[in-house]
Motif scaffolding. Structure first.
Motif, mmCIF file in Angstrom:
data_model
loop_
_atom_site.group_PDB
_atom_site.id
_atom_site.type_symbol
_atom_site.label_atom_id
_atom_site.label_comp_id
_atom_site.label_asym_id
_atom_site.label_seq_id
_atom_site.Cartn_x
_atom_site.Cartn_y
_atom_site.Cartn_z
ATOM 1 N N GLU A 170 47.261 30.193 39.707
ATOM 2 C CA GLU A 170 47.145 30.156 38.240
ATOM 3 C C GLU A 170 46.941 31.553 37.656
ATOM 4 N N LEU A 171 46.194 32.387 38.349
ATOM 5 C CA LEU A 171 45.958 33.737 37.846
ATOM 6 C C LEU A 171 47.255 34.539 37.755
ATOM 7 N N LYS A 172 48.212 34.232 38.605
ATOM 8 C CA LYS A 172 49.492 34.933 38.588
ATOM 9 C C LYS A 172 50.203 34.787 37.238
ATOM 10 N N LEU A 173 49.874 33.750 36.502
ATOM 11 C CA LEU A 173 50.538 33.469 35.231
ATOM 12 C C LEU A 173 49.801 34.084 34.038
ATOM 13 N N LEU A 174 48.685 34.735 34.288
ATOM 14 C CA LEU A 174 47.860 35.281 33.212
ATOM 15 C C LEU A 174 48.095 36.774 33.052
ATOM 16 N N ASP A 175 48.557 37.189 31.888
ATOM 17 C CA ASP A 175 48.782 38.610 31.601
ATOM 18 C C ASP A 175 47.456 39.322 31.330
ATOM 19 N N GLY A 176 47.430 40.615 31.605
ATOM 20 C CA GLY A 176 46.276 41.438 31.262
ATOM 21 C C GLY A 176 45.249 41.572 32.362
ATOM 22 N N ILE A 177 45.513 40.980 33.523
ATOM 23 C CA ILE A 177 44.564 41.079 34.629
ATOM 24 C C ILE A 177 45.244 41.624 35.885
ATOM 25 N N GLY A 178 44.428 42.159 36.759
ATOM 26 C CA GLY A 178 44.791 42.411 38.134
ATOM 27 C C GLY A 178 43.831 41.603 38.980
ATOM 28 N N PHE A 179 44.181 41.314 40.202
ATOM 29 C CA PHE A 179 43.270 40.580 41.070
ATOM 30 C C PHE A 179 43.595 40.883 42.519
ATOM 31 N N THR A 180 42.628 40.604 43.358
ATOM 32 C CA THR A 180 42.827 40.723 44.796
ATOM 33 C C THR A 180 42.019 39.635 45.477
ATOM 34 N N TYR A 181 42.495 39.180 46.619
ATOM 35 C CA TYR A 181 41.713 38.235 47.415
ATOM 36 C C TYR A 181 41.897 38.577 48.886
ATOM 37 N N TYR A 182 40.832 38.368 49.664
ATOM 38 C CA TYR A 182 40.848 38.832 51.041
ATOM 39 C C TYR A 182 39.696 38.207 51.817
ATOM 40 N N LEU A 183 39.849 38.162 53.119
ATOM 41 C CA LEU A 183 38.821 37.626 53.996
ATOM 42 C C LEU A 183 37.565 38.481 53.924
ATOM 43 N N ASP A 184 36.424 37.837 53.739
ATOM 44 C CA ASP A 184 35.159 38.564 53.688
ATOM 45 C C ASP A 184 34.832 39.137 55.067
#
Length: 278
Positions: A170-184
């Motif tokens: 869902e975040l992929k569809l939101l303009d104005g943000i960057g994001f990252t996700y990764y194994l802790d």
């Protein structure tokens, strides 16, 4: 050519106990005093890194919160901050909450202090994670509703991979943000997801440092998914031996592990060969 050497902290420069070795601290401080340009790029804030950074005598600011801030660790001043708009932050929070995973909500007050609100703790690991940080922040409190009036700088959560990946779609569809996700690095199977302004990110912060301090060349060290862009865009991207495959695949070179002080060993090898660049 003026060279910047920039290293991630957790999983890269730090050992599995989340602390740097004495050898690493001595190496970095020795090279900084010799005039080499060394600093860090981390997902941590100045508060969560409070037990680590004072050991290092850095002369350059540190890229913190995945590029949201450029922070002078000596004065603890924020030299640069990228915030999300209130509307974008609100929409991002709604995405997290639709998946039953309210985020930690970070803002920066008028004094430059980082404030954190959160609604829910879902696991014992998360409880321990938050308890450690609660003592390091001036404001780290549970809330019923987020105060988005000042605009968030960062949203962060820890959860299972499937929950995080559903949020990401869902975040992929939101303009104005960057994001990252990764194994802790420090858990068994938990994933971090971190959201910030599209103007932030480790690579954008490095670009700002290159412009501000006149660096022509970047040598970057990392181990995880939030380091991939930094490693890809560096003149030399280096993964430590314990790095996730995503980091190793884009790196130009793989060196020894964090537990074996891979970054410090590599830098000193270059220094003794006369190949470390100012």
């Amino acid at each position: 050519m003026k060279t910047l050497y920039i290293s991630d902290l957790d999983g890269t420069l730090l050992h599995s106990d989340a602390l740097p070795s004495e050898h690493t601290v001595e190496t970095v401080n020795f090279l900084v005093e010799k005039g080499y340009n060394i600093t860090f790029a981390t997902a941590r804030s100045i508060s969560s890194a409070a037990e680590i950074l004072p050991d290092f005598r850095l002369k350059l600011p540190v890229v913190m919160m995945n590029g949201v801030c450029l922070t002078d660790i000596n004065s603890k001043k924020q030299l640069n901050v990228f915030s999300m708009s209130r509307e974008v932050a609100r929409k991002a929070i709604e995405i997290f909450e639709r998946h039953g995973r309210p985020p930690m909500h970070f803002t920066i007050d008028e004094k430059g202090e980082i404030c954190v609100d959160y609604k829910l703790i879902k696991s014992e690991y998360e409880r321990e994670f938050m308890e450690v940080r609660r003592s390091r922040y001036n404001h780290f409190v549970q809330c019923r509703e987020y105060d988005t009036s000042s605009g968030a700088v960062y949203l962060s959560a820890i959860d299972r991979k499937e929950t995080v990946e559903a949020i990401v779609e869902e975040l992929k569809l939101l303009d104005g943000i960057g994001f990252t996700y990764y194994l802790d690095t420090y858990s068994d199977g938990q994933y971090f997801i971190e959201v910030y302004s599209s103007l932030a990110g480790k690579q954008n912060a490095i670009n700002l440092m290159k412009e501000r301090y006149g660096f022509d060349r970047v040598v970057a060290f990392g181990d995880n998914g939030n380091d991939v862009e930094m490693l890809q865009n560096a003149d030399i991207g280096i993964a430590v031996g314990n790095a996730q495959q995503s980091a190793k695949l884009v790196a130009d070179l793989v060196i020894d592990t964090n537990e074996n002080d891979g970054v410090a060993k590599y830098l000193m090898e270059l220094y003794h060969k006369g190949e470390l660049s100012f």
